[in-house]
Design a protein around this motif. Structure first.
Motif, PDB file in Angstrom:
ATOM      1  N   THR A  56      14.944  32.700   4.169  1.00  0.00           N
ATOM      2  CA  THR A  56      15.241  31.870   5.338  1.00  0.00           C
ATOM      3  C   THR A  56      13.945  31.407   5.993  1.00  0.00           C
ATOM      4  O   THR A  56      12.882  32.014   5.809  1.00  0.00           O
ATOM      5  N   VAL A  57      14.052  30.365   6.772  1.00  0.00           N
ATOM      6  CA  VAL A  57      12.889  29.871   7.511  1.00  0.00           C
ATOM      7  C   VAL A  57      12.427  30.908   8.531  1.00  0.00           C
ATOM      8  O   VAL A  57      11.225  31.123   8.715  1.00  0.00           O
ATOM      9  N   LYS A  58      13.358  31.567   9.179  1.00  0.00           N
ATOM     10  CA  LYS A  58      13.000  32.582  10.164  1.00  0.00           C
ATOM     11  C   LYS A  58      12.191  33.717   9.532  1.00  0.00           C
ATOM     12  O   LYS A  58      11.194  34.177  10.097  1.00  0.00           O
ATOM     13  N   GLU A  59      12.632  34.164   8.351  1.00  0.00           N
ATOM     14  CA  GLU A  59      11.887  35.225   7.666  1.00  0.00           C
ATOM     15  C   GLU A  59      10.469  34.757   7.338  1.00  0.00           C
ATOM     16  O   GLU A  59       9.502  35.509   7.512  1.00  0.00           O
ATOM     17  N   ALA A  60      10.351  33.527   6.869  1.00  0.00           N
ATOM     18  CA  ALA A  60       9.033  32.987   6.545  1.00  0.00           C
ATOM     19  C   ALA A  60       8.173  32.864   7.797  1.00  0.00           C
ATOM     20  O   ALA A  60       6.983  33.212   7.800  1.00  0.00           O
ATOM     21  N   TRP A  61       8.800  32.387   8.870  1.00  0.00           N
ATOM     22  CA  TRP A  61       8.077  32.215  10.134  1.00  0.00           C
ATOM     23  C   TRP A  61       7.597  33.565  10.669  1.00  0.00           C
ATOM     24  O   TRP A  61       6.438  33.697  11.091  1.00  0.00           O
ATOM     25  N   ASP A  62       8.477  34.555  10.634  1.00  0.00           N
ATOM     26  CA  ASP A  62       8.106  35.880  11.144  1.00  0.00           C
ATOM     27  C   ASP A  62       6.976  36.500  10.330  1.00  0.00           C
ATOM     28  O   ASP A  62       6.119  37.218  10.864  1.00  0.00           O
ATOM     29  N   ALA A  63       6.951  36.204   9.025  1.00  0.00           N
ATOM     30  CA  ALA A  63       5.941  36.800   8.151  1.00  0.00           C
ATOM     31  C   ALA A  63       4.625  36.029   8.146  1.00  0.00           C
ATOM     32  O   ALA A  63       3.543  36.630   8.190  1.00  0.00           O
ATOM     33  N   LEU A  64       4.708  34.693   8.121  1.00  0.00           N
ATOM     34  CA  LEU A  64       3.501  33.894   7.901  1.00  0.00           C
ATOM     35  C   LEU A  64       3.340  32.713   8.855  1.00  0.00           C
ATOM     36  O   LEU A  64       2.349  31.989   8.768  1.00  0.00           O
ATOM     37  N   GLY A  65       4.311  32.509   9.738  1.00  0.00           N
ATOM     38  CA  GLY A  65       4.266  31.355  10.636  1.00  0.00           C
ATOM     39  C   GLY A  65       3.182  31.500  11.680  1.00  0.00           C
ATOM     40  O   GLY A  65       2.470  32.506  11.714  1.00  0.00           O
ATOM     41  N   PRO A  66       3.073  30.491  12.538  1.00  0.00           N
ATOM     42  CA  PRO A  66       3.942  29.309  12.629  1.00  0.00           C
ATOM     43  C   PRO A  66       3.604  28.255  11.566  1.00  0.00           C
ATOM     44  O   PRO A  66       2.545  28.286  10.955  1.00  0.00           O
ATOM     45  N   PHE A  67       4.529  27.307  11.394  1.00  0.00           N
ATOM     46  CA  PHE A  67       4.344  26.180  10.482  1.00  0.00           C
ATOM     47  C   PHE A  67       4.356  24.885  11.292  1.00  0.00           C
ATOM     48  O   PHE A  67       5.157  24.723  12.200  1.00  0.00           O
ATOM     49  N   ASP A  68       3.468  23.973  10.925  1.00  0.00           N
ATOM     50  CA  ASP A  68       3.403  22.681  11.616  1.00  0.00           C
ATOM     51  C   ASP A  68       4.374  21.663  11.029  1.00  0.00           C
ATOM     52  O   ASP A  68       4.853  20.774  11.739  1.00  0.00           O
ATOM     53  N   ALA A  69       4.627  21.784   9.726  1.00  0.00           N
ATOM     54  CA  ALA A  69       5.465  20.784   9.046  1.00  0.00           C
ATOM     55  C   ALA A  69       6.267  21.437   7.936  1.00  0.00           C
ATOM     56  O   ALA A  69       5.849  22.454   7.366  1.00  0.00           O
ATOM     57  N   SER A  70       7.408  20.826   7.615  1.00  0.00           N
ATOM     58  CA  SER A  70       8.219  21.287   6.499  1.00  0.00           C
ATOM     59  C   SER A  70       8.587  20.106   5.619  1.00  0.00           C
ATOM     60  O   SER A  70       9.040  19.070   6.112  1.00  0.00           O
ATOM     61  N   ALA A  71       8.371  20.271   4.317  1.00  0.00           N
ATOM     62  CA  ALA A  71       8.814  19.283   3.329  1.00  0.00           C
ATOM     63  C   ALA A  71      10.125  19.781   2.731  1.00  0.00           C
ATOM     64  O   ALA A  71      10.175  20.884   2.183  1.00  0.00           O
ATOM     65  N   ILE A  72      11.171  18.986   2.852  1.00  0.00           N
ATOM     66  CA  ILE A  72      12.510  19.421   2.453  1.00  0.00           C
ATOM     67  C   ILE A  72      12.920  18.763   1.138  1.00  0.00           C
ATOM     68  O   ILE A  72      13.077  17.545   1.054  1.00  0.00           O
ATOM     69  N   PHE A  73      13.071  19.595   0.095  1.00  0.00           N
ATOM     70  CA  PHE A  73      13.439  19.144  -1.248  1.00  0.00           C
ATOM     71  C   PHE A  73      14.753  19.773  -1.680  1.00  0.00           C
ATOM     72  O   PHE A  73      14.848  20.363  -2.752  1.00  0.00           O
ATOM     73  N   VAL A  74      15.771  19.684  -0.851  1.00  0.00           N
ATOM     74  CA  VAL A  74      17.084  20.224  -1.204  1.00  0.00           C
ATOM     75  C   VAL A  74      18.026  19.057  -1.489  1.00  0.00           C
ATOM     76  O   VAL A  74      17.739  17.923  -1.105  1.00  0.00           O
TER      77      VAL A  74
END
Length: 297
Positions: A56-74
């Motif tokens: 999840t984005v939250k898991e990523a954010w909690d571990a390595l964030g913050p993030f300035d941008a997201s590229a969405i390839f779904v």
């Protein structure tokens, strides 16, 4: 400087384990973009080109964030869910790559982004590239091509066509200039950051001395750029080419957003309005670097 992205932009990739996600992550990483993490539900714990994957984005954010941008390839039907998840987590700039994203979903994303103070580019978009600094998306295709075709310089490029985004920028490089940032705004009728918004960002960027713009029939993006020039909001020289001169009313030209209804969004109305306010409208895409040379010397 550059607009939207630079070498310090911390990037998240949603859908990183899919075919497109993997390919474009490779481009971004090899170009030097600071890709910090990726997200694919159920694939947490994997790595893609050295980038750790989370569920999840939250898991990523909690571990390595913050993030300035997201590229969405779904896939297109999943873009809304992915975008809302990123915005809610705190990401302020999203790139919605897929085409055929339902219009209602785009409108929902737009309202949600406004509520959270976020912005998005696309959908149906190649991305953004600040030469020598970072790429968000897929402009250039491969890192070595992107380095060869695009160089740092004083011209900001804004385009409604993905292919012409790259072509115009390549011509500008070949003419001995370079680009501050290259922006494909997306080919759909409703996009998150249309031409007027990008042009305003170039106006505010101290490194951008001139703006190259590829427009086309449909929507009123180009007319709104003309309004900004008339109002004195944009004072930097703009060189524009408008595609779709021979298109018939009610016929789609090239992109979903390129369709004329009545006189609204016609080639004639755009060219006339832009020239009225002093925008340099050229007859051929290859004339863009020639006109820029006249302006910048």
């Amino acid at each position: 400087m550059a607009i939207l992205i630079d070498e310090n932009t911390r990037v998240l990739v949603q859908g990183i384990t899919g075919r497109e996600g993997r390919r474009r992550t490779k481009l971004m990483v090899e170009y030097g973009t600071k890709v910090v993490a990726g997200v694919t539900p159920g694939r947490g714990g994997q790595e893609v080109h050295g980038v750790p994957v989370f569920d999840t984005v939250k898991e990523a954010w909690d571990a390595l964030g913050p993030f300035d941008a997201s590229a969405i390839f779904v896939p297109a039907p999943l873009v809304k869910e992915a975008a809302l998840e990123a915005i809610e987590a705190g990401v302020k700039l999203l790139l919605l790559v897929p085409d055929r994203v339902p219009l209602h979903d785009v409108l929902v994303i737009s309202e949600f982004a406004k509520e959270y103070g976020a912005k998005f580019i696309g959908p149906n978009v190649l991305g953004v590239l600040s030469p020598g600094k970072a790429v968000l998306g897929m402009i250039g295709g491969r890192a070595e091509n992107a380095r060869k075709w695009f160089r740092p310089g004083p011209v900001g490029v804004a385009s409604r066509s993905g292919g012409m985004t790259s072509a115009i920028s390549y011509y500008i490089t070949q003419a001995g200039y370079g680009e501050s940032t290259i922006v494909h705004v997306g080919g759909d009728a409703v996009v998150g950051m249309p031409l007027p918004e990008v042009v305003k960002l170039f106006q505010e960027d101290p490194e951008t001395e001139a703006i190259a713009m590829f427009g086309e029939i449909g929507t009123t993006q180009e007319e709104r750029v003309a309004d900004l020039v008339e109002q004195g909001v944009v004072t930097k020289p703009i060189v524009a080419y408008i595609g779709g001169k021979g298109a018939k009313k009610g016929t789609r030209f090239s992109h979903a957003g390129a369709i004329v209804e009545g006189t609204r969004g016609s080639w004639e109305s755009k060219v006339t309005r832009l020239r009225e306010v002093g925008v340099h409208v050229v007859e051929s895409v290859t004339d863009i670097p020639k006109k820029i040379k006249e302006i910048l010397g």
